[in-house]
Design an enzyme around this catalytic site. Structure first.
Site, PDB file in Angstrom:
ATOM      1  N   HIS A  32      -9.637  17.814  -3.157  1.00 36.83           N
ATOM      2  CA  HIS A  32      -8.767  16.814  -2.533  1.00 36.83           C
ATOM      3  C   HIS A  32      -7.798  17.446  -1.537  1.00 36.83           C
ATOM      4  CE1 HIS A  32     -10.232  13.633  -5.042  1.00 36.83           C
ATOM      5  NE2 HIS A  32      -9.926  14.283  -6.143  1.00 36.83           N
ATOM      6  N   GLU A 131     -12.213  15.444 -16.966  1.00 34.79           N
ATOM      7  CA  GLU A 131     -11.476  14.335 -16.353  1.00 34.79           C
ATOM      8  C   GLU A 131     -12.303  13.047 -16.324  1.00 34.79           C
ATOM      9  OE1 GLU A 131     -10.262  15.526 -12.400  1.00 34.79           O
ATOM     10  OE2 GLU A 131     -12.218  16.358 -11.902  1.00 34.79           O
ATOM     11  N   ASP A 157      -7.177  11.811 -13.157  1.00 31.52           N
ATOM     12  CA  ASP A 157      -8.488  11.168 -13.255  1.00 31.52           C
ATOM     13  C   ASP A 157      -8.797  10.778 -14.692  1.00 31.52           C
ATOM     14  OD1 ASP A 157      -9.690  10.840 -10.715  1.00 31.52           O
ATOM     15  OD2 ASP A 157      -9.966  12.999 -10.559  1.00 31.52           O
TER      16      ASP A 157
END
Ligand code: 3PY
Ligand code: MG
Length: 242
Positions: A32, A131, A157
């Site tokens: 990310h 996650e 997440d």
């Protein structure tokens, strides 16, 4: 606790400054965060005096991508969105040369011997993220993957996957609580329990569950906090220059 910082800005010089700050480890986020092939390569090339382990959170479990990041000189990898023990095993294999794995060798001139302060191992540190619901259901088997060094929880997440808020996930310390189950699986398998916190408050909560390898802040957060610390310089209480 092994206190780390998570670099998202994709800025090699900022990442090196964080590495030199005396924390225990650094993560570079290529999932990310803004790190890409070029900025990862530049960060590792700038590392003349490695201070602490620098791990890369890669984009995916693609074996070719893992090998490329290790070729740059990463001390280890953190692989997101792992669901099954089979995927964890293929991540370990992708990080080891034959006969122990499937990694391809390339003479880039960076990666060679892994440094002694990443444990006492001669191999890169390999961790997979927990996650998803499937990963939580299979967490003991994933933790038992031979060659795996750490489970790293992505609480943002994981909370979404479980349909709960991040705050509720962090507050749940019942016997079957997800964060407890994951930490227990790590203890049982004798591997490191790690987690992303992103704030010192969340880092403390995670440490209370037994997580020891924690990303307690981000490069952006540290920069903002450092800049904000100047606000009161010379008696100013408002904006600088006001
Ligand atoms: C998560 O919390 O899901 C993360 O991946 C942290 O970066
Ligand atoms: Mg995540």
């Amino acid at each position: 606790m092994q206190v780390g910082a998570w670099c998202t800005l994709g800025e090699p010089r900022a990442a090196i400054a964080v590495e030199q700050a005396g924390l225990d480890w650094v993560g570079l986020d290529a999932q990310h965060g803004h790190f890409d092939d070029g900025s990862l390569r530049e960060t590792f090339a700038l590392r003349r005096h490695p201070a602490v382990p620098v791990l890369v959170r890669v984009l995916s479990a693609d074996p070719a991508g893992l090998g490329r990041v290790l070729d740059y000189g990463a001390d280890g990898i953190i692989v997101p969105m792992i669901d099954t023990p089979g995927q964890a095993q293929s991540v370990v294999e992708a990080s080891r040369y034959p006969p122990h794995g499937t990694r391809s060798w390339g003479p880039l001139g960076y990666a060679g011997d892994y440094r002694a302060d990443v444990g006492d191992q001669a191999e890169p540190m390999v961790s997979v993220m927990i996650e998803t619901r499937s990963a939580l259901a299979a967490v003991s088997a994933i933790a038992a993957t031979p060659g795996l060094d750490m489970l790293f929880v992505g609480p943002f997440d994981l909370a979404r996957a479980l349909g709960m808020s991040l705050e509720d996930l962090l507050a749940d310390d019942s016997p079957g609580a997800p964060l407890r189950v994951i930490a227990d699986a790590c203890a049982e398998a004798d591997i490191i329990a790690g987690a992303f916190a992103g704030s010192t408050e969340r880092a403390t909560l995670l440490a209370n569950f037994g997580y020891s390898w924690i990303a307690a802040s981000t490069d952006r957060g540290l920069l903002t906090a450092g800049a904000a610390s100047l606000r009161d310089l010379d008696g100013r209480s408002g904006r600088l220059g006001a």
